[in-house]
Each structure stands twice: as structure tokens, then as C-alpha cells.
Design a protein around this motif. Sequence first.
Motif, mmCIF file in Angstrom:
data_model
loop_
_atom_site.group_PDB
_atom_site.id
_atom_site.type_symbol
_atom_site.label_atom_id
_atom_site.label_comp_id
_atom_site.label_asym_id
_atom_site.label_seq_id
_atom_site.Cartn_x
_atom_site.Cartn_y
_atom_site.Cartn_z
ATOM 1 N N VAL A 204 0.737 -1.304 -0.023
ATOM 2 C CA VAL A 204 0.001 0.098 0.052
ATOM 3 C C VAL A 204 0.978 1.396 0.003
ATOM 4 N N LYS A 205 0.666 2.142 -0.634
ATOM 5 C CA LYS A 205 1.499 3.279 -1.056
ATOM 6 C C LYS A 205 0.595 4.585 -0.586
ATOM 7 N N GLY A 206 -0.742 4.574 -1.028
ATOM 8 C CA GLY A 206 -1.622 5.904 -1.101
ATOM 9 C C GLY A 206 -2.014 6.060 0.661
ATOM 10 N N PRO A 207 -2.885 7.142 0.755
ATOM 11 C CA PRO A 207 -3.504 7.654 1.782
ATOM 12 C C PRO A 207 -4.152 6.527 2.401
ATOM 13 N N VAL A 208 -4.309 6.211 3.791
ATOM 14 C CA VAL A 208 -5.049 5.259 4.550
ATOM 15 C C VAL A 208 -6.226 5.880 4.949
ATOM 16 N N GLN A 209 -7.489 5.183 4.598
ATOM 17 C CA GLN A 209 -8.877 5.692 5.473
ATOM 18 C C GLN A 209 -9.179 4.673 6.291
ATOM 19 N N VAL A 210 -9.477 5.169 7.600
ATOM 20 C CA VAL A 210 -9.930 4.292 8.589
ATOM 21 C C VAL A 210 -11.473 4.460 8.712
ATOM 22 N N ARG A 211 -11.965 3.264 8.837
ATOM 23 C CA ARG A 211 -13.491 3.002 9.080
ATOM 24 C C ARG A 211 -13.766 2.285 10.379
ATOM 25 N N LEU A 212 -14.920 2.306 10.771
ATOM 26 C CA LEU A 212 -15.346 1.779 12.005
ATOM 27 C C LEU A 212 -16.411 0.732 11.928
ATOM 28 N N ASP A 213 -16.094 -0.634 12.259
ATOM 29 C CA ASP A 213 -17.270 -1.482 12.211
ATOM 30 C C ASP A 213 -17.667 -2.040 13.773
ATOM 31 N N ASP A 214 -18.906 -1.396 14.252
ATOM 32 C CA ASP A 214 -19.257 -1.803 15.674
ATOM 33 C C ASP A 214 -20.480 -2.362 15.693
ATOM 34 N N SER A 215 -20.613 -3.227 14.481
ATOM 35 C CA SER A 215 -22.169 -3.852 14.333
ATOM 36 C C SER A 215 -22.220 -5.006 15.172
ATOM 37 N N LEU A 216 -21.227 -5.632 16.131
ATOM 38 C CA LEU A 216 -21.557 -6.710 16.809
ATOM 39 C C LEU A 216 -22.621 -6.511 17.699
ATOM 40 N N PHE A 217 -22.942 -5.165 18.316
ATOM 41 C CA PHE A 217 -23.985 -5.251 19.346
ATOM 42 C C PHE A 217 -25.157 -4.643 18.258
ATOM 43 N N THR A 218 -26.484 -4.898 18.615
ATOM 44 C CA THR A 218 -27.636 -4.451 18.024
ATOM 45 C C THR A 218 -28.419 -3.782 18.991
ATOM 46 N N GLY A 219 -29.718 -3.242 18.287
ATOM 47 C CA GLY A 219 -30.562 -2.593 19.196
ATOM 48 C C GLY A 219 -29.998 -1.264 19.980
ATOM 49 N N PRO A 220 -31.002 -0.710 20.935
ATOM 50 C CA PRO A 220 -30.610 0.653 21.595
ATOM 51 C C PRO A 220 -29.447 0.349 22.477
ATOM 52 N N ALA A 221 -28.719 1.676 22.193
ATOM 53 C CA ALA A 221 -27.269 1.439 22.973
ATOM 54 C C ALA A 221 -27.501 1.703 24.768
ATOM 55 N N LEU A 222 -28.486 2.133 24.973
ATOM 56 C CA LEU A 222 -29.018 2.565 26.193
ATOM 57 C C LEU A 222 -30.097 1.364 26.654
ATOM 58 N N ASN A 223 -30.213 0.951 27.913
ATOM 59 C CA ASN A 223 -31.486 0.106 28.461
ATOM 60 C C ASN A 223 -32.312 1.201 28.738
ATOM 61 N N PRO A 224 -33.618 0.961 28.228
ATOM 62 C CA PRO A 224 -34.700 2.008 28.431
ATOM 63 C C PRO A 224 -35.015 2.019 30.000
ATOM 64 N N THR A 225 -34.605 1.282 30.696
ATOM 65 C CA THR A 225 -34.975 1.149 32.257
ATOM 66 C C THR A 225 -33.943 1.802 33.048
ATOM 67 N N TRP A 226 -33.097 2.580 32.486
ATOM 68 C CA TRP A 226 -31.870 3.281 33.189
ATOM 69 C C TRP A 226 -32.788 4.619 33.306
ATOM 70 N N SER A 227 -32.233 5.168 34.406
ATOM 71 C CA SER A 227 -32.525 6.688 34.797
ATOM 72 C C SER A 227 -31.516 7.530 33.937
ATOM 73 N N PRO A 228 -31.954 8.579 33.242
ATOM 74 C CA PRO A 228 -31.017 9.412 32.416
ATOM 75 C C PRO A 228 -30.045 10.088 33.282
ATOM 76 N N ASP A 229 -30.417 10.290 34.770
ATOM 77 C CA ASP A 229 -29.480 10.925 35.519
ATOM 78 C C ASP A 229 -28.330 10.185 35.861
ATOM 79 N N ASP A 230 -28.664 8.803 36.042
ATOM 80 C CA ASP A 230 -27.422 7.787 36.247
ATOM 81 C C ASP A 230 -26.650 7.666 34.974
ATOM 82 N N VAL A 231 -26.878 7.687 33.723
ATOM 83 C CA VAL A 231 -26.130 8.000 32.670
ATOM 84 C C VAL A 231 -25.237 9.354 32.468
ATOM 85 N N ALA A 232 -26.148 10.468 32.866
ATOM 86 C CA ALA A 232 -25.442 11.571 32.827
ATOM 87 C C ALA A 232 -24.311 11.583 33.965
#
Length: 487
Positions: A204-232
Amino acid sequence: MMSHVASHPWAAIIRRQLPLALLTILIVALAVPAAMLIAPAFTGRGPEPANTESAVPAWQQVPRDLSLPQGIAPLKDSAPVPWPDALGAQLNTTLQADGGGSFTGVVQDAATGQVLFDRGGAEARVPASNMKLLTAAAAVRAIGPDQRFSTRVVSGAEPGSVVLTGGGDVLLGAGESSRDGVLGHAGLATLAQLTVKALQESGVKGPVQVRLDDSLFTGPALNPTWSPDDVAAGETAPLFPLALNSARYDPAVTTGPRPQDAAMTAAEAFSAQLTTAAAAAGLSVTPGVVRGQAPESSKVLAEVQSATLRQQVDLMLQTSDNYLAEVLGRLAAVAAGQPGSNDGATATVFKQVQDLGIPTDGLRVADVSGLSLGNQVSAGQLAEIVRAITSGTDPSLRAAIGGFPVAGLTGTLGSRYTDASTERGAGLVRAKTGTLNSVIALSGYVVDADGRLLVFSFIGNGLQPGAAGNRTALDRTASALASCGCR
């Protein structure tokens, strides 16, 4: 997160006289060693302990020398089981709520399962971080204690592009891999160096472009039963299958807000490390990271692996890390063939408890870290989980033994068991803590003064927030177990 018997002489020595260096060695001598050393102690096999003329059992004394430990001597099946009436008389005195609310509790003989104390033990309650005991058992059974999680860089679809792919390691370090560490065992600087080497070998000689694959987890990233105050407040954060420092900005700062996109934070740190390593090799990296799944036919260019699951479970239990607990729950779901989501994690934990043969009446798993007020677990169920870990029929669960904090010495129990009313449990009680606003819990195990292994769980609900007497009540009760010769 949160019996009046004369104190043993050794406990006073620990508290008042031993310097910090000796305490460090003492924990090694007193704490339960690796599961392979400890397992015979819980099954009753092996040589009997040496006789002692002292009234205080050998395992409850300060060691006479500081040689390397050989592990706790095997326990005897003939050691007397505490008399329930005598034990109950002590525990009913100590297990009292400070202000409003109430405590439930269960104590069992680990070897036989005999219930020695039961106060509302079947009542479903909010367990706080004692929920992590269920998660630890589920993860070990579903994944395997020696499993490691890979973070890979693979070739992208476009020439010169690479894809950073998350495989579940959220304990990544920004620097080079730390062979002896759990946090930072896999380092992004090492991954970047390996990537540059592979790119050079590929021409490889040219510029390298970085991509991100975080698809192992699915669905909402936060549990809906958590308090927003606890997350904050940083009690947890949106979940991703890769992160630095268990989704912390600084590994040395374990409080305060967390990154809200931990995967992108890690990817940007990798891109920075890649830029530095590439420059030394005469390559350039295009600024910025974009999300995108790795092609199915992609080639692995570089890879770093996490600490083992056993080590991560230890860290999770010792520090009561909500983020790590939730990630391990999702990874257990993936290993069990379920989606790596909130629902997949909670369903997997429930199923693993069920498969252990523990009754699930009233059990409700709303999250797998214990932050949710929707969780419902009884003291009896938690005691059975501890019993399964210490002396059950599934030997893989021994991998979770080392993570129980040791009273007065390690983890979330490190600053407790230091006064006259609780010092009898110092170095002996090993238990997982749990604290929410009006909830406090303690579940674990102890070898009593007669040499009998006991498991226990105590849960307080509806308590007066901030009432200091509630934590003291738990610690005094567990200390009473440690010093019990209740016959």
C-alpha cells in the motif's frame, strides 16, 4: 456502588499495627487463591488442616511468616454446621434497618444447601449490583473462562482503506499492549504498528482511510429502564463492542461522565496512533473516521486480544463496573446465539440461571448490571448463585471466585470492616456489594470459626437514603458469620 462476640485478636492487629506492605502480603495469604487451588477446599477433598492449640482456627490467624501461600487447607466435611436457632439469634440482632425499610436474608451451608437462616428469603427485591453475580455466572458458562476478545483491523472495500472491527473488548488501552494488565491488555498503539507493517507488506502506497465496524451489538445502546440521571453521572454509558478504559476518558478516573460514543472515541484514538506509526514508514492517514461494516471477504491485517474472560469478570466484580457488566452480558448473548442487545443479554442471563437449576420464581432481569430498579431477585436466589460458584457441580463457575471483594482489603469492600463492630470479618468475608438510592445488598461466602463454608445474601429495600447504619448492619451481620461457632 452499599451477635456480640469478642473480636479476634488478629483482627485488631490488622487494623492497628500492620503496615500497608504487610496488609498487601496478608491479603495474598488470607484471600481465596486461584480456583484450581481453592476447589478442593469447597469439595472437602485433600489433607486435613494441621491441628492447632489456639482457640482461633489457623485460617483466621495472622500468618507466622510471610512465605508464599499454598492455598487454604481443604475443609472437613465433619466440621459442624451452625445451629439455626443460635445463628438466627445473632443475625436477627445485627440485621436491622437504620430508619425506614427492611432487610431480607438467607444463609446456607455451602456443602449441603441446608438453609440456616431465612428472613423473607423468597421475597423478590431490587438487588442493585448483586445482579452482577448472575451476570458473572452467565458469562462464564456461555462464553468460557479462558476466552479472549479480538479487536481487528481488516482490509476495506476501497483500496487503501482499513476497518477497525470491534469484537467485544472494551478494556482497550490507548498505548502499547500491556501483557500483565487487564485494563489495557490490548493496546491501540500496538494494533496500529501491526497494521502499518501489514500495509507495507501488501504494497500500500496511497493515503489510508480508517473506517469503524461496531456492528457486533444491536438494538438500543442504552437500556430503557435506566435513569437518564445515572447515565449523565457516568454510572454507565451507551454500549459498544469496543471502547477505551471501559468507556472512560482516563483509566485512573473512574467517576464522572463517560464518552457517549465510546466506539468512535476508540476509533479516533486508533487513527491517531496509526497516523504516527504510518508517518515513520512513509505512509499517510486521511483525517477522520467513518462508520462502515467490514466486507465479508476482508483480510485480517492486524489483531490484538483482550485479557481472558476470567480476568474481566474479576475486574467487573471487584470494581462493580456497570459498563463492563453490560458488555459481558451482551457477549454472553452472542455466544449463546442470541442478539448482542439489551434483550439478548437479559434473556441469556435468565436462561443461564434457569439452567443451573436455581428456581426462577419472581426473578426479573431488567438489566445485567443492577442499575435498573426493574430487577427483582430474592436473597435465596442470590445465595444459590454464590453456592453454585463456590461449590456447585459446574467447575467452570470457579472462575468467578477470585472476583469477590475481600472485607477490609480489596475492591468495593476495601475501606470497610475497620471498626470494632465489624473487624472480625476483615480478611474473611468475601462478598459482592450493591448500592442504589434506597437499596443496599451484600452476597458472598465465608468460612466460619468451625471451618464450615457458608454462603449468604442480605438485601435491604425501601431504606432511608444515606443512612450509614444500613451498611454497618450488613457488615456486622457478615462478620457474625465469620466468627460464628453457633452451636
